[in-house]
Design a protein around this motif. Sequence first.
Motif, PDB file in Angstrom:
ATOM      1  N   LYS A  14       0.830  -1.202   0.000  1.00 32.72           N
ATOM      2  CA  LYS A  14       0.000   0.000   0.000  1.00 32.72           C
ATOM      3  C   LYS A  14       0.865   1.253   0.000  1.00 32.72           C
ATOM      4  CE  LYS A  14      -4.104  -1.953   2.241  1.00 32.72           C
ATOM      5  NZ  LYS A  14      -4.991  -1.889   3.433  1.00 32.72           N
ATOM      6  N   GLN A  15       1.963   1.208   0.760  1.00 27.23           N
ATOM      7  CA  GLN A  15       2.847   2.362   0.833  1.00 27.23           C
ATOM      8  C   GLN A  15       3.494   2.632  -0.519  1.00 27.23           C
ATOM      9  OE1 GLN A  15       2.977   4.204   3.646  1.00 27.23           O
ATOM     10  NE2 GLN A  15       4.080   5.716   2.438  1.00 27.23           N
ATOM     11  N   ASN A  16       3.896   1.559  -1.208  1.00 23.78           N
ATOM     12  CA  ASN A  16       4.497   1.716  -2.529  1.00 23.78           C
ATOM     13  C   ASN A  16       3.509   2.309  -3.523  1.00 23.78           C
ATOM     14  OD1 ASN A  16       6.984   0.692  -1.761  1.00 23.78           O
ATOM     15  ND2 ASN A  16       6.437  -1.422  -2.266  1.00 23.78           N
ATOM     16  N   LEU A  17       2.242   1.882  -3.415  1.00 22.20           N
ATOM     17  CA  LEU A  17       1.218   2.410  -4.307  1.00 22.20           C
ATOM     18  C   LEU A  17       0.999   3.894  -4.059  1.00 22.20           C
ATOM     19  CD1 LEU A  17      -1.438  -0.464  -4.224  1.00 22.20           C
ATOM     20  CD2 LEU A  17       0.112   0.097  -6.088  1.00 22.20           C
ATOM     21  N   LEU A  18       0.983   4.272  -2.771  1.00 23.19           N
ATOM     22  CA  LEU A  18       0.721   5.664  -2.422  1.00 23.19           C
ATOM     23  C   LEU A  18       1.908   6.566  -2.723  1.00 23.19           C
ATOM     24  CD1 LEU A  18      -1.224   5.209   0.939  1.00 23.19           C
ATOM     25  CD2 LEU A  18      -2.159   5.855  -1.280  1.00 23.19           C
ATOM     26  N   ASN A  19       3.105   5.993  -2.838  1.00 21.62           N
ATOM     27  CA  ASN A  19       4.286   6.789  -3.151  1.00 21.62           C
ATOM     28  C   ASN A  19       4.399   7.103  -4.636  1.00 21.62           C
ATOM     29  OD1 ASN A  19       5.147   6.967  -0.520  1.00 21.62           O
ATOM     30  ND2 ASN A  19       6.455   5.146  -0.631  1.00 21.62           N
ATOM     31  N   TRP A  72      -6.817  17.281 -10.700  1.00 24.68           N
ATOM     32  CA  TRP A  72      -5.923  17.985  -9.792  1.00 24.68           C
ATOM     33  C   TRP A  72      -4.895  16.989  -9.288  1.00 24.68           C
ATOM     34  CZ3 TRP A  72      -7.390  19.139  -4.081  1.00 24.68           C
ATOM     35  CH2 TRP A  72      -6.359  19.836  -3.468  1.00 24.68           C
ATOM     36  N   SER A  73      -3.650  17.160  -9.666  1.00 25.26           N
ATOM     37  CA  SER A  73      -2.602  16.258  -9.241  1.00 25.26           C
ATOM     38  C   SER A  73      -1.692  17.026  -8.285  1.00 25.26           C
ATOM     39  CB  SER A  73      -1.831  15.759 -10.473  1.00 25.26           C
ATOM     40  OG  SER A  73      -1.291  16.827 -11.189  1.00 25.26           O
ATOM     41  N   LEU A  74      -0.695  16.478  -7.651  1.00 29.94           N
ATOM     42  CA  LEU A  74       0.046  15.322  -8.106  1.00 29.94           C
ATOM     43  C   LEU A  74      -0.584  13.986  -7.711  1.00 29.94           C
ATOM     44  CD1 LEU A  74       3.661  16.538  -7.489  1.00 29.94           C
ATOM     45  CD2 LEU A  74       2.652  16.022  -9.669  1.00 29.94           C
ATOM     46  N   LEU A  75      -1.178  13.884  -6.542  1.00 31.30           N
ATOM     47  CA  LEU A  75      -1.620  12.584  -6.067  1.00 31.30           C
ATOM     48  C   LEU A  75      -3.131  12.430  -6.035  1.00 31.30           C
ATOM     49  CD1 LEU A  75       0.913  11.975  -3.153  1.00 31.30           C
ATOM     50  CD2 LEU A  75       0.910  10.954  -5.416  1.00 31.30           C
ATOM     51  N   SER A  76      -3.879  13.456  -6.374  1.00 28.98           N
ATOM     52  CA  SER A  76      -5.333  13.379  -6.286  1.00 28.98           C
ATOM     53  C   SER A  76      -5.975  13.601  -7.643  1.00 28.98           C
ATOM     54  CB  SER A  76      -5.868  14.427  -5.300  1.00 28.98           C
ATOM     55  OG  SER A  76      -5.403  14.171  -3.997  1.00 28.98           O
ATOM     56  N   THR A 163      -7.408   9.124  -4.555  1.00 25.79           N
ATOM     57  CA  THR A 163      -5.953   9.236  -4.501  1.00 25.79           C
ATOM     58  C   THR A 163      -5.358   8.312  -5.551  1.00 25.79           C
ATOM     59  OG1 THR A 163      -5.970   9.737  -2.137  1.00 25.79           O
ATOM     60  CG2 THR A 163      -3.898   8.929  -3.073  1.00 25.79           C
ATOM     61  N   LEU A 164      -4.529   8.858  -6.408  1.00 25.02           N
ATOM     62  CA  LEU A 164      -3.935   8.068  -7.480  1.00 25.02           C
ATOM     63  C   LEU A 164      -2.837   7.151  -6.942  1.00 25.02           C
ATOM     64  CD1 LEU A 164      -3.594  10.828 -10.217  1.00 25.02           C
ATOM     65  CD2 LEU A 164      -5.242   8.950 -10.191  1.00 25.02           C
ATOM     66  N   THR A 165      -2.779   5.941  -7.492  1.00 29.29           N
ATOM     67  CA  THR A 165      -1.699   5.003  -7.205  1.00 29.29           C
ATOM     68  C   THR A 165      -1.119   4.543  -8.538  1.00 29.29           C
ATOM     69  OG1 THR A 165      -2.961   2.929  -7.287  1.00 29.29           O
ATOM     70  CG2 THR A 165      -3.081   4.209  -5.240  1.00 29.29           C
ATOM     71  N   LYS A 166      -0.042   3.777  -8.480  1.00 31.01           N
ATOM     72  CA  LYS A 166       0.597   3.347  -9.729  1.00 31.01           C
ATOM     73  C   LYS A 166      -0.269   2.370 -10.514  1.00 31.01           C
ATOM     74  CE  LYS A 166       3.442  -0.317  -7.625  1.00 31.01           C
ATOM     75  NZ  LYS A 166       4.839  -0.758  -7.387  1.00 31.01           N
ATOM     76  N   GLU A 167      -1.322   1.825  -9.904  1.00 32.20           N
ATOM     77  CA  GLU A 167      -2.250   0.966 -10.636  1.00 32.20           C
ATOM     78  C   GLU A 167      -3.175   1.771 -11.545  1.00 32.20           C
ATOM     79  OE1 GLU A 167      -4.231  -1.247  -7.593  1.00 32.20           O
ATOM     80  OE2 GLU A 167      -2.779  -2.897  -7.703  1.00 32.20           O
ATOM     81  N   ASP A 168      -3.282   3.076 -11.296  1.00 34.30           N
ATOM     82  CA  ASP A 168      -4.149   3.934 -12.107  1.00 34.30           C
ATOM     83  C   ASP A 168      -3.410   4.316 -13.384  1.00 34.30           C
ATOM     84  OD1 ASP A 168      -6.232   3.935 -10.203  1.00 34.30           O
ATOM     85  OD2 ASP A 168      -5.144   5.419  -9.019  1.00 34.30           O
ATOM     86  N   GLU A 169      -3.953   3.883 -14.524  1.00 38.80           N
ATOM     87  CA  GLU A 169      -3.247   4.000 -15.798  1.00 38.80           C
ATOM     88  C   GLU A 169      -3.611   5.273 -16.557  1.00 38.80           C
ATOM     89  OE1 GLU A 169      -3.011  -0.807 -16.641  1.00 38.80           O
ATOM     90  OE2 GLU A 169      -4.755   0.345 -17.329  1.00 38.80           O
ATOM     91  N   PHE A 170      -4.902   5.507 -16.735  1.00 42.09           N
ATOM     92  CA  PHE A 170      -5.338   6.681 -17.489  1.00 42.09           C
ATOM     93  C   PHE A 170      -6.807   6.956 -17.202  1.00 42.09           C
ATOM     94  CE2 PHE A 170      -5.585   2.921 -20.247  1.00 42.09           C
ATOM     95  CZ  PHE A 170      -6.923   2.918 -20.610  1.00 42.09           C
ATOM     96  N   LEU A 171      -7.224   8.161 -17.558  1.00 35.79           N
ATOM     97  CA  LEU A 171      -8.613   8.587 -17.416  1.00 35.79           C
ATOM     98  C   LEU A 171      -9.153   8.914 -18.798  1.00 35.79           C
ATOM     99  CD1 LEU A 171     -10.857   9.541 -15.261  1.00 35.79           C
ATOM    100  CD2 LEU A 171     -10.026  11.846 -15.786  1.00 35.79           C
ATOM    101  N   ILE A 172     -10.326   8.382 -19.119  1.00 37.23           N
ATOM    102  CA  ILE A 172     -11.004   8.716 -20.370  1.00 37.23           C
ATOM    103  C   ILE A 172     -12.207   9.593 -20.047  1.00 37.23           C
ATOM    104  CG2 ILE A 172     -12.331   7.843 -22.332  1.00 37.23           C
ATOM    105  CD1 ILE A 172     -10.682   5.319 -22.256  1.00 37.23           C
TER     106      ILE A 172
END
Length: 261
Positions: A14-19, A72-76, A163-172
């Motif tokens: 989870k920590q890796n995803l959130l980083n 709105w990024s970086l993480l949201s 909250t975006l994680t590395k599993e989130d690829e793209f938004l259409i």
Amino acid sequence: LESISEDKAVVERKQNLLNFVPSLRSGEWSDIGGRDYMEDTHICIGDLAKKFGINSYSDEVISFYGPGFLHWSLLSLLVANAGDCRAVLSRGGTAIEMSKDHRPCCTKERTRIESLGGYVADGYLNGQLGVTRALGDWHLEGMKGMGEKLGPLSAEPELKLVTLTKEDEFLIIGSDGIWDMFFSQNCIDFARRRLQEHNDVKLCCKQIVEEAIKRGATDNLTVVMVSFHMEPPAHVVVERGRVRRSISTEGLQNLRGLLDC
């Protein structure tokens, strides 16, 4: 000890995803479709903060992709929707709907409309409009309130924040003409395959629009894609059950509206 190790592994994952720090890139494509004029258009502003004179953020920290959606990024990721455009997030190949279509068939919207003196006739707001929320259309009689009184047509968006994680690829983000031809998961699958072939976000948007036209789209068509990675999506297998249906696309959309509200 085994249990503790498992818990630690979950926490670390989870920590890796959130980083995760997104690498943003975007593309868009529009087509007039079968209409005589173009009204379902879009806006892309990659440096919204700087447009307002805010220079304390790095490039693309706050971006706007429309119509009706704010990223709105970086993480949201914040999605604000008013109307029947739709935003769908690809999370590891699974479609996550970030907005709801505001249509008169939605029970929640119908209740709001009727409480404000409006009505739904033949699936249309006041017998005129196929959406219940919009940024425009104020010229239509009986839609806009006077003074403190609200009208049945609302410009107030519904919001969804993740909250975006590395599993989130793209938004259409697509106009309603796209979703008349694609289910959300179908569109994500189609886009992932195209990105795996060429990894070109703008070309992918063009191919989605072209595919919608091949499927018989008659409405304006607009697609905006925001990718959170520089690399193409990984090859994954998403398990899904088999579904048989004998219902029109419009009927299915109306049914979904009733169930989602």
